[in-house]
Design a protein around this motif. Structure first.
Motif, short mmCIF file in Angstrom:
data_model
loop_
_atom_site.label_atom_id
_atom_site.label_comp_id
_atom_site.label_asym_id
_atom_site.label_seq_id
_atom_site.Cartn_x
_atom_site.Cartn_y
_atom_site.Cartn_z
N LEU A 166 0.79 -1.26 -0.03
CA LEU A 166 0.11 -0.02 -0.18
C LEU A 166 0.76 1.21 0.23
O LEU A 166 0.58 2.37 -0.79
N SER A 167 1.95 1.31 0.57
CA SER A 167 2.87 2.36 0.70
C SER A 167 3.36 2.95 -0.87
O SER A 167 3.46 4.04 -0.89
N THR A 168 3.61 1.78 -1.78
CA THR A 168 3.89 2.15 -2.94
C THR A 168 2.94 2.83 -3.59
O THR A 168 3.13 3.86 -4.22
N ALA A 169 1.63 2.51 -3.72
CA ALA A 169 0.32 3.03 -4.37
C ALA A 169 0.25 4.54 -3.80
O ALA A 169 -0.02 5.46 -4.25
N LEU A 170 0.43 4.78 -2.29
CA LEU A 170 0.28 5.98 -1.74
C LEU A 170 1.49 6.75 -1.95
O LEU A 170 0.92 8.08 -2.31
N LYS A 171 2.45 6.41 -2.32
CA LYS A 171 3.67 7.33 -2.76
C LYS A 171 3.30 7.91 -4.20
O LYS A 171 3.54 8.92 -4.52
N ALA A 172 2.77 7.08 -4.96
CA ALA A 172 2.40 7.51 -6.44
C ALA A 172 1.31 8.45 -6.49
O ALA A 172 1.18 9.70 -7.06
N GLU A 173 0.39 8.21 -5.32
CA GLU A 173 -0.86 9.25 -5.36
C GLU A 173 -0.54 10.36 -4.70
O GLU A 173 -0.82 11.36 -5.36
N SER A 174 0.33 10.41 -3.78
CA SER A 174 0.89 11.78 -3.22
C SER A 174 1.81 12.44 -4.31
O SER A 174 1.60 13.83 -4.44
N VAL A 175 2.52 12.05 -5.15
CA VAL A 175 3.04 12.65 -6.38
C VAL A 175 2.17 13.25 -7.24
O VAL A 175 2.10 14.55 -7.78
N ALA A 176 0.96 12.35 -7.53
CA ALA A 176 -0.12 12.95 -8.53
C ALA A 176 -0.68 14.20 -7.81
O ALA A 176 -0.95 15.18 -8.58
#
Length: 193
Positions: A166-176
């Motif tokens: 989940l942290s990988t997905a949240l990292k990409a979402e944060s960048v977006a």
């Protein structure tokens, strides 16, 4: 995940193309939809995000589906990203230009193209990308969702490593969301990831 992408992440990409110099991504149907997938590819294949720059400005808070942006990675490799209109065709991809070749992931991840360098056809002691000898490979992307569930099962039952947490997905979402934020300010915003 697709096994081809995992191999690229684990070192095959750099063996093929050398050190990435820059990359270019395409996405469509929304930054918070498919744009997140290209951000995830950037993190997986090139490096983590240091900062982002938006190249166009949204006209109001919900106008962030077609943003052109740059990801500046922690290893100083710029990644340029632009949307395409799915009204004309679908494409989600990344084109990575390295010191010894070029690697493209096209057709929403189904087609991989590797182009190596070779002797220049008209200049002595120079090299070029040998476009007419590019190697094409079809990925097994269609099995990705199944592979993710198999990996999750193996993580729970066999205590194997989870390939995408989940942290990988949240990292990409944060960048977006950082891209959306800077689209209203025209500033370069450091990320906190």
């Amino acid at each position: 995940f697709d096994e081809t992408l995992i191999g690229l992440r684990e070192g095959k990409l750099r063996k093929l193309i050398g050190t990435p110099q820059f990359a270019y991504c395409t996405y469509g149907n929304g930054l918070l939809n498919n744009g997140i997938h290209v951000i995830d590819l950037v993190h997986m294949l090139i490096g983590e995000t240091k900062s982002v720059q938006a190249m166009n400005q949204g006209s109001h808070k919900r106008d962030y589906s077609n943003l052109h942006f740059i990801i500046n990675t922690k290893n100083d490799i710029p990644v340029f990203s632009s949307p395409v209109s799915f009204d004309h065709y679908r494409e989600i991809g990344i084109d990575i230009w390295g010191t010894r070749g070029r690697y493209q992931i096209l057709n929403q991840g189904f087609t991989h193209v590797f182009t190596k360098t070779g002797p220049h056809r008209t200049m002595e002691n120079e090299t070029e990308l040998v476009q007419d000898a590019s190697l094409y490979q079809t990925s097994k992307l269609g099995r990705s969702v199944y592979n993710n569930y198999e990996n999750l099962k193996d993580c729970i039952l066999k205590e194997e490593e989870l390939l995408c947490d989940l942290s990988t997905a949240l990292k990409a979402e944060s960048v977006a969301y950082n891209v959306i934020t800077v689209s209203y300010t025209h500033l370069t915003l450091p990320t906190k990831a």
